[in-house]
Scaffold this active site. Structure first.
Site, short mmCIF file in Angstrom:
data_model
loop_
_atom_site.label_atom_id
_atom_site.label_comp_id
_atom_site.label_asym_id
_atom_site.label_seq_id
_atom_site.Cartn_x
_atom_site.Cartn_y
_atom_site.Cartn_z
N ASP A 78 11.67 12.76 -7.66
CA ASP A 78 10.66 12.95 -6.61
C ASP A 78 10.64 14.39 -6.11
O ASP A 78 9.58 14.99 -5.95
CB ASP A 78 10.96 12.00 -5.45
CG ASP A 78 9.69 11.44 -4.81
OD1 ASP A 78 8.63 11.51 -5.46
OD2 ASP A 78 9.77 10.93 -3.69
N ASP B 145 7.70 4.36 -3.16
CA ASP B 145 8.52 4.62 -1.97
C ASP B 145 8.80 3.34 -1.18
O ASP B 145 9.58 3.36 -0.22
CB ASP B 145 7.81 5.64 -1.07
CG ASP B 145 7.59 6.96 -1.78
OD1 ASP B 145 8.45 7.34 -2.58
OD2 ASP B 145 6.54 7.59 -1.55
#
Length: 347
Positions: free
Chosen positions: A193, A235
């Site tokens: 990420d 997420d």
């Protein structure tokens, strides 16, 4: 700069809505994952091995960069049209499976026994059989209507119905296996990420170009035309599956007690919510996209780790989960085997 940092009522509503949607999806998905403790449901879940922890982020990176090149090469309208059918198929199944138990429970008065249908298929010895109830028909109609609404308008509410249910189903069916495997996977995806958000424009470009229900949206103002704040389903699903793992650990620790204590789950769930709020605060301050896992992963790891230290239960927690079964094929080898191994065994 000061004016830009002012937290308006509209933005407050937006941020609270995103936190509520994400946290509730984790909560519901975690409790639905308790079915994985039942032997008959384990075959329906994806159990990760420790060897998969580095492979999954590598494959995800290749896929993400490939999507970036596709969007840069072709018109995004054409790309989204191709991807839409594939993604919506899974989204529809997720909505159906999420609401079916609820409809079965609260609409039992209109539900009927499943009607059996048989279809003869050429070259098949026995006909195909499946059952359909009144609730199934009603749910199918609602799924079709929401699909038509989304394809016609791409409205954020329709998008969130699909995305929310998809997150719940993914969390409830994804088994990270051992606690250590889940921890390593979260750390690997955090690095993934950080690189793709801070190091390149790839993640943001794909997220903004892909018009599909793979993120939760909420308008920055409900009363005037405005842009949407968004949170990617990754997420929610990745840390959510980790929170679900700890709920199952709570159950295993106190399985003799019907009303088991959710010590680890409560600590990690609260940590996830705090991490999500931190993400939004940092995003609001810097006015830029943030790698949410950078804040969510340390939160859930610290929350579960501190709980284990306080309870003096670290060794048991680290060993929780099934042993890796490399000889039977890992997550990825099974995924791409297409049943060849079974054929070989029969021969």
């Amino acid at each position: 700069m000061a004016d830009e940092l002012v937290l308006t009522t509209d933005l407050t509503i937006t941020y609270v809505a995103i936190v509520t949607m994400a946290s509730s999806a984790v909560y519901l998905g975690s409790h639905m994952s308790l079915k994985l403790l039942d032997e008959k449901d384990k075959d329906d879940s994806e159990v990760l091995n420790s060897s998969d922890t580095w492979k999954i982020p590598v494959f995800a990176s290749a896929f993400l960069f490939g999507m970036y090149l596709v969007f840069k090469t072709f018109k995004k309208e054409y790309v989204n049209a191709v991807l839409m059918a594939y993604i919506l198929l899974f989204a529809i199944m997720s909505v159906f499976n999420t609401f079916r138990p609820i409809f079965k429970k609260y609409l039992s008065s209109i539900d009927s026994a499943e009607k059996e249908f048989n279809f003869s298929v050429p070259l098949m010895e026995s006909p195909l059989q499946f059952g359909v109830s009144t609730v199934d028909i009603l749910l199918t109609i609602l799924c079709v209507l929401n699909t038509l609404w989304y394809t016609a308008t791409e409205h954020w509410i329709s998008n969130n119905i699909f995305g929310y249910c998809f997150a719940i189903q993914a969390i409830s069916n994804l088994d990270m296996g051992k606690y250590k495997t889940g921890s390593f996977l979260l750390i690997a995806f955090t690095l993934y990420d950080i690189f793709w958000v801070f190091g390149t424009e790839v993640m943001v470009t794909v997220a903004k170009s892909l018009n599909a229900p793979v993120k939760l949206l909420f308008p920055k103002s409900l009363f005037v035309e405005s842009t949407n704040s968004m949170l990617g389903l990754g997420d929610i699903i990745l840390p959510g599956a980790f929170v679900a793992l700890l709920l199952r650990y709570d159950f295993e620790r106190r399985k003799a007690d019907a009303s088991f204590s959710k010590t680890y789950f409560n600590a990690t769930f609260i940590s996830y919510t705090i991490g999500l709020i931190t993400t939004i605060c940092v995003m609001h301050y810097f006015r830029a996209a943030q790698p949410a896992l950078l804040y969510l992963v340390p939160a859930v790891l610290i929350g579960s780790g501190l709980t284990a230290l306080i309870l003096r239960d670290t060794e048991n927690l680290l060993e929780f989960g099934p042993e890796d079964k490399v000889e039977e094929g890992s997550f990825w080898s099974n995924l791409f085997s297409f049943g060849n191994d079974d054929k070989d065994k029969k021969e």
